[in-house]
Enzyme design. Structure first.
Site, PDB file in Angstrom:
ATOM      1  N   GLU A   1      22.543  19.244 -24.428  1.00  0.00           N
ATOM      2  CA  GLU A   1      22.984  19.352 -23.042  1.00  0.00           C
ATOM      3  C   GLU A   1      22.955  17.996 -22.336  1.00  0.00           C
ATOM      4  O   GLU A   1      23.902  17.610 -21.666  1.00  0.00           O
ATOM      5  CB  GLU A   1      22.096  20.343 -22.267  1.00  0.00           C
ATOM      6  CG  GLU A   1      22.507  20.430 -20.798  1.00  0.00           C
ATOM      7  CD  GLU A   1      21.753  21.481 -20.002  1.00  0.00           C
ATOM      8  OE1 GLU A   1      20.604  21.793 -20.337  1.00  0.00           O
ATOM      9  OE2 GLU A   1      22.343  21.980 -19.036  1.00  0.00           O
TER      10      GLU A   1
ATOM     11  N   ASP B   1      19.550  22.951 -26.153  1.00  0.00           N
ATOM     12  CA  ASP B   1      19.214  22.807 -24.736  1.00  0.00           C
ATOM     13  C   ASP B   1      17.719  22.475 -24.699  1.00  0.00           C
ATOM     14  O   ASP B   1      16.884  23.324 -25.032  1.00  0.00           O
ATOM     15  CB  ASP B   1      19.502  24.112 -23.976  1.00  0.00           C
ATOM     16  CG  ASP B   1      19.397  23.912 -22.472  1.00  0.00           C
ATOM     17  OD1 ASP B   1      18.771  22.928 -22.037  1.00  0.00           O
ATOM     18  OD2 ASP B   1      19.929  24.747 -21.728  1.00  0.00           O
TER      19      ASP B   1
ATOM     20  N   ILE C   1      15.535  21.950 -22.257  1.00  0.00           N
ATOM     21  CA  ILE C   1      14.813  22.872 -21.365  1.00  0.00           C
ATOM     22  C   ILE C   1      15.843  23.823 -20.770  1.00  0.00           C
ATOM     23  O   ILE C   1      16.608  23.456 -19.880  1.00  0.00           O
ATOM     24  CB  ILE C   1      14.062  22.137 -20.230  1.00  0.00           C
ATOM     25  CG1 ILE C   1      13.122  21.065 -20.791  1.00  0.00           C
ATOM     26  CG2 ILE C   1      13.271  23.158 -19.392  1.00  0.00           C
ATOM     27  CD1 ILE C   1      12.302  20.317 -19.732  1.00  0.00           C
ATOM     28  N   ASP C   2      15.884  25.031 -21.312  1.00  0.00           N
ATOM     29  CA  ASP C   2      16.768  26.040 -20.736  1.00  0.00           C
ATOM     30  C   ASP C   2      15.945  26.776 -19.692  1.00  0.00           C
ATOM     31  O   ASP C   2      14.886  27.333 -19.999  1.00  0.00           O
ATOM     32  CB  ASP C   2      17.278  26.996 -21.817  1.00  0.00           C
ATOM     33  CG  ASP C   2      18.303  27.970 -21.237  1.00  0.00           C
ATOM     34  OD1 ASP C   2      19.195  27.521 -20.501  1.00  0.00           O
ATOM     35  OD2 ASP C   2      18.185  29.172 -21.508  1.00  0.00           O
TER      36      ASP C   2
ATOM     37  N   THR D   1      15.777  25.016 -16.406  1.00  0.00           N
ATOM     38  CA  THR D   1      15.231  23.825 -15.728  1.00  0.00           C
ATOM     39  C   THR D   1      14.772  24.155 -14.305  1.00  0.00           C
ATOM     40  O   THR D   1      13.761  23.638 -13.839  1.00  0.00           O
ATOM     41  CB  THR D   1      16.285  22.697 -15.703  1.00  0.00           C
ATOM     42  OG1 THR D   1      16.714  22.465 -17.034  1.00  0.00           O
ATOM     43  CG2 THR D   1      15.708  21.407 -15.148  1.00  0.00           C
TER      44      THR D   1
ATOM     45  N   ASP E   1      23.396  26.855 -24.200  1.00  0.00           N
ATOM     46  CA  ASP E   1      22.698  27.986 -23.575  1.00  0.00           C
ATOM     47  C   ASP E   1      22.691  29.201 -24.494  1.00  0.00           C
ATOM     48  O   ASP E   1      21.788  30.033 -24.412  1.00  0.00           O
ATOM     49  CB  ASP E   1      23.397  28.421 -22.270  1.00  0.00           C
ATOM     50  CG  ASP E   1      23.400  27.356 -21.200  1.00  0.00           C
ATOM     51  OD1 ASP E   1      22.388  26.648 -21.065  1.00  0.00           O
ATOM     52  OD2 ASP E   1      24.419  27.236 -20.482  1.00  0.00           O
TER      53      ASP E   1
HETATM   54  C1  IPD Z   1      21.055  27.458 -17.241  1.00  0.00           C
HETATM   55  C2  IPD Z   1      20.132  28.644 -17.303  1.00  0.00           C
HETATM   56  C3  IPD Z   1      20.574  29.693 -16.318  1.00  0.00           C
HETATM   57  C4  IPD Z   1      21.983  30.163 -16.569  1.00  0.00           C
HETATM   58  C5  IPD Z   1      22.933  28.990 -16.631  1.00  0.00           C
HETATM   59  C6  IPD Z   1      22.439  27.931 -17.607  1.00  0.00           C
HETATM   60  P1  IPD Z   1      19.775  25.110 -17.715  1.00  0.00           P
HETATM   61  O1  IPD Z   1      20.650  26.446 -18.158  1.00  0.00           O
HETATM   62  O2  IPD Z   1      20.144  29.188 -18.599  1.00  0.00           O
HETATM   63  O3  IPD Z   1      19.755  30.833 -16.391  1.00  0.00           O
HETATM   64  O4  IPD Z   1      22.361  31.009 -15.528  1.00  0.00           O
HETATM   65  O5  IPD Z   1      24.201  29.486 -17.038  1.00  0.00           O
HETATM   66  O6  IPD Z   1      23.335  26.839 -17.611  1.00  0.00           O
HETATM   67  O7  IPD Z   1      20.604  24.356 -16.732  1.00  0.00           O
HETATM   68  O8  IPD Z   1      18.503  25.596 -17.109  1.00  0.00           O
HETATM   69  O9  IPD Z   1      19.568  24.376 -18.993  1.00  0.00           O
END
Ligand code: IPD
Length: 300
Positions: free
Chosen positions: A75, A95, A97-98, A100, A243
């Site tokens: 990412e 990713d 940190i999913d 964030t 994601d």
């Molecule tokens: C996001 C999270 C969020 C989801 C978004 C993602 P990130 O990733 O998973 O829950 O709604 O579509 O992009 O920005 O925290 O790595």
């Protein structure tokens, strides 16, 4: 081969645990205010911290050393402009940190999501939430598992006899606000939320409404929770490959049905097109849906 995947799983699981330790260190730094540097990406709710970048660098360099011929999509590298073409070659999709936003706010649902794509299809997924010590793994054709703390891994779904859901009105559904808050996306989401949870008399769902909706704040953890059986379904618009990559494998290997997510990979010949695919998702032409094990909601 399946023995290659087994070795890769062992390596990536250990790496995800190391990444998890760094995520926890970052969380401490935020709590003690020594990390105040939260940057905004495309808007004020799309966040990145120095720990997103540090975790990605750690993971990328370790993967590169161990698997020098494999490609890498991350990412933060993507955000920084590194957009190599996606090929049929093995490609890690990460990713760091999913979740964030959760990470920044101290809401303990954030994870590293580490997937492997081969021939443009996700084949292995490792999702680790260090705050709860929950590790989810999945390998194509080999099932998916949850390891909580030091307990023995348990095969997913946790219930060996999942009860089929007759309709939406017994379901708990994961939904997300995401970081794209443009009018098109937000009204598509709000309409769906209302359809899923609205008044049965007036609801578009024809007299049914879900037990409730949940937002965990991490796409990967939604997939994992469907695999576990805690959510019956996850619905979202607007995810990126990192994601969903690991989550797709974990959910499908637990018997879940995934719709939409595969298109992120299949329709994509190079990473520039991720933007195109995502744009289609954002405009409502493509949806990411994970339907839970045994559930047969009549509307989705
Ligand atoms: C996001 C999270 C969020 C989801 C978004 C993602 P990130 O990733 O998973 O829950 O709604 O579509 O992009 O920005 O925290 O790595």
């Amino acid at each position: 081969s399946s023995s290659d995947l087994k070795d890769i799983l062992e390596f990536t699981t250990a790496l995800a645990r190391r990444a998890g330790a760094l995520i926890l260190e970052g969380s401490e730094a935020i709590n003690s205010a020594s990390l105040s540097n939260v940057e905004e990406k495309k808007n004020s709710v799309d966040l990145v911290t120095e720990y997103d970048i540090r975790v990605e660098k750690l993971v990328q360099s370790e993967l590169k050393a161990k698997y020098p011929t494999f490609q890498f999509i991350g990412e933060e590298s993507y955000s920084a402009g590194k957009r190599d073409p996606l090929t049929d070659e093995p490609t890690f999709c990460v990713d760091p940190i999913d979740g964030t936003t959760n990470f920044v706010h101290g809401f303990p649902f954030a994870c590293i999501s580490l997937g492997l794509i081969y021939e443009r299809k996700p084949v292995l997924g490792v999702i680790y939430n260090p705050f709860l010590g929950h590790l989810y793994t999945g390998v194509k054709g080999q099932g998916s598992y949850l390891t909580r703390g030091s307990a023995a891994p348990r095969k997913l779904p946790l219930s060996s006899d999942p009860k089929p859901l007759p309709s939406l009105n017994q379901a708990v559904i994961g939904v997300e606000w995401g970081s794209d808050r443009c009018e098109t996306t937000i009204s598509a989401k709000a309409t769906s939320f209302a359809r899923l949870a609205g008044d049965p008399e007036k609801g578009v769902a024809g007299g049914r409404m879900a037990h409730s909706l949940r937002s965990m704040g991490s796409a990967a953890l939604n997939y994992a929770m469907v695999a576990q059986g805690g959510l019956d379904m996850y619905w979202e618009i607007g995810c990126w490959p990192w994601d969903v990559c690991a989550g797709v494998v974990v959910a499908e290997e637990a018997g879940g049905i995934v719709t939409g997510s595969h298109e992120v990979f299949e329709a994509t010949k190079n990473t520039d097109q991720f933007g195109v695919v995502t744009e289609e998702i954002l405009t409502g032409r493509k949806y990411l849906v994970v339907r839970g094990i045994g559930s047969t909601p009549e509307e989705s």
